[in-house]
Scaffold this motif. Structure first.
Motif, PDB file in Angstrom:
ATOM      1  N   GLY A   1       0.821  -1.209   0.000  1.00 19.57           N
ATOM      2  CA  GLY A   1       0.000   0.000   0.000  1.00 19.57           C
ATOM      3  C   GLY A   1       0.855   1.259   0.000  1.00 19.57           C
ATOM      4  N   ASP A   2       0.426   2.264   0.747  1.00 21.03           N
ATOM      5  CA  ASP A   2       1.108   3.548   0.803  1.00 21.03           C
ATOM      6  C   ASP A   2       2.519   3.390   1.367  1.00 21.03           C
TER       7      ASP A   2
ATOM      8  N   ILE B   1       8.733  -8.664  -3.659  1.00 19.21           N
ATOM      9  CA  ILE B   1       9.701  -7.568  -3.603  1.00 19.21           C
ATOM     10  C   ILE B   1       9.750  -6.916  -4.970  1.00 19.21           C
ATOM     11  N   HIS B   2       9.404  -5.646  -5.048  1.00 14.97           N
ATOM     12  CA  HIS B   2       9.417  -4.945  -6.332  1.00 14.97           C
ATOM     13  C   HIS B   2       9.732  -3.472  -6.110  1.00 14.97           C
ATOM     14  N   PRO B   3      10.075  -2.741  -7.152  1.00 17.88           N
ATOM     15  CA  PRO B   3      10.407  -1.322  -6.996  1.00 17.88           C
ATOM     16  C   PRO B   3       9.199  -0.491  -6.586  1.00 17.88           C
ATOM     17  N   VAL B   4       9.483   0.682  -6.025  1.00 18.77           N
ATOM     18  CA  VAL B   4       8.428   1.633  -5.686  1.00 18.77           C
ATOM     19  C   VAL B   4       7.794   2.145  -6.970  1.00 18.77           C
TER      20      VAL B   4
ATOM     21  N   GLU C   1      15.552   4.103  -2.158  1.00 25.47           N
ATOM     22  CA  GLU C   1      16.728   3.954  -1.294  1.00 25.47           C
ATOM     23  C   GLU C   1      16.321   3.881   0.170  1.00 25.47           C
ATOM     24  N   ARG C   2      15.299   4.642   0.546  1.00 29.79           N
ATOM     25  CA  ARG C   2      14.813   4.600   1.933  1.00 29.79           C
ATOM     26  C   ARG C   2      14.344   3.204   2.294  1.00 29.79           C
ATOM     27  N   VAL C   3      13.584   2.600   1.389  1.00 27.56           N
ATOM     28  CA  VAL C   3      13.075   1.247   1.632  1.00 27.56           C
ATOM     29  C   VAL C   3      14.218   0.240   1.680  1.00 27.56           C
ATOM     30  N   THR C   4      15.127   0.333   0.715  1.00 23.23           N
ATOM     31  CA  THR C   4      16.244  -0.612   0.628  1.00 23.23           C
ATOM     32  C   THR C   4      17.122  -0.549   1.864  1.00 23.23           C
TER      33      THR C   4
ATOM     34  N   GLY D   1       0.627 -13.498   3.150  1.00 20.05           N
ATOM     35  CA  GLY D   1       1.504 -12.663   2.338  1.00 20.05           C
ATOM     36  C   GLY D   1       1.917 -11.400   3.063  1.00 20.05           C
ATOM     37  N   GLY D   2       3.117 -10.960   2.785  1.00 25.79           N
ATOM     38  CA  GLY D   2       3.623  -9.694   3.307  1.00 25.79           C
ATOM     39  C   GLY D   2       4.320  -8.979   2.169  1.00 25.79           C
ATOM     40  N   HIS D   3       3.539  -8.428   1.251  1.00 19.64           N
ATOM     41  CA  HIS D   3       4.073  -7.935  -0.011  1.00 19.64           C
ATOM     42  C   HIS D   3       4.436  -6.455   0.032  1.00 19.64           C
ATOM     43  N   SER D   4       5.280  -6.061  -0.924  1.00 19.56           N
ATOM     44  CA  SER D   4       5.573  -4.651  -1.180  1.00 19.56           C
ATOM     45  C   SER D   4       6.043  -3.938   0.086  1.00 19.56           C
ATOM     46  N   ILE D   5       5.334  -2.895   0.516  1.00 21.04           N
ATOM     47  CA  ILE D   5       5.758  -2.140   1.698  1.00 21.04           C
ATOM     48  C   ILE D   5       5.504  -2.929   2.976  1.00 21.04           C
ATOM     49  N   GLY D   6       4.864  -4.097   2.862  1.00 21.38           N
ATOM     50  CA  GLY D   6       4.740  -4.986   4.010  1.00 21.38           C
ATOM     51  C   GLY D   6       6.065  -5.609   4.397  1.00 21.38           C
ATOM     52  N   VAL D   7       7.024  -5.639   3.457  1.00 14.86           N
ATOM     53  CA  VAL D   7       8.343  -6.213   3.737  1.00 14.86           C
ATOM     54  C   VAL D   7       9.069  -5.431   4.836  1.00 14.86           C
TER      55      VAL D   7
END
Length: 236
Positions: A89-90, A140-143, A164-167, A115-121
């Motif tokens: 999500g956001d 796992i995918h790009p923003v 970069e913040r997420v990574t 599942g714990g996808h995207s920003i859930g990681v």
């Protein structure tokens, strides 16, 4: 007509309570347990500054953040378990939740169910100890942005900085390196019509993203052990 007796009032209240429980939870008996563990659930889509359509199952970050603050301040709460089954999500809302979990002084354990996808990681790795169910997945995918995007260099720089913040957050709160995380993020051929990687159960542990494969009993057992260790440290 004479007034209702107290016994009749109690009976009516119990009946109304049962009806409310059936309507709300689909069960007749709601277990009442005074627990020292706070359960935080992140279910569906993480809703940020934009309100999602009513048919979407969402977790609103303005509801989650006060729960984390309350769990940190409440002396009766010794630890927190985070249950995730989210499509993401956001980005900023997800990072805000992850940062708050990561900076708690009390023991925290996360478990990815389904599942714990995207920003859930980042939320999953923010806990001091993380678990994933054997059949659970993490995408796992790009923003990416939705809606109107202004095609100027500043937009791409903004996306890159957010990425970069997420990574950096994920690599600093797990055992995966930035290079490996980016490799999974930009991999082609794994996802249909998209780039990224779908990681399942033991693979998430192998990559160093999650600490251990396990279910709810393993997560609670680990959290109780962490709570006891913290109590011993305080006493010393």
């Amino acid at each position: 007509m004479p007034p209702a007796k107290p016994a009749e009032d109690d009976s009516n209240r119990r009946k109304n309570s049962v009806i409310n429980a059936i309507q709300s939870l689909g069960q007749t008996n709601v277990p009442q347990l005074e627990s020292n563990i706070h359960c935080l659930s992140v279910i569906g889509q993480i809703e940020g500054h934009l309100v999602m359509p009513p048919q979407n199952k969402t977790t609103k970050y303005e509801h989650v953040i006060p729960q984390i603050v309350a769990a940190e301040q409440n002396p009766k709460i010794d630890g927190m378990i985070i249950l995730l089954n989210t499509v993401g999500g956001d980005v900023e809302a997800g990072l805000a939740i992850a940062e708050m979990i990561a900076t708690m002084s009390k023991p925290t354990v996360s478990i990815v169910l389904g599942g714990g996808h995207s920003i859930g990681v980042p939320i999953a790795v923010a806990a001091q100890r993380s678990f994933i169910a054997e059949t659970a997945t993490m995408t796992i995918h790009p923003v990416r942005l939705t809606g109107l995007v202004i095609g100027v260099p500043q937009t791409f720089e903004y996306l890159e900085r957010m990425q970069e913040r997420v990574t950096k957050f994920v690599s600093s709160h797990s055992h995966i390196t930035e290079e490996k995380f980016k490799e999974l993020m930009f991999r082609t051929g794994d996802l249909a019509r998209d780039i990224g990687t779908n990681v399942i159960g033991a693979d998430a542990v192998e990559y160093g993203l999650i600490d251990q494969v396990g279910g709810i009993s393993s997560a609670i057992k680990e959290l109780n052990a962490m709570i006891e260790a913290r109590k011993q440290e305080i006493l010393q």
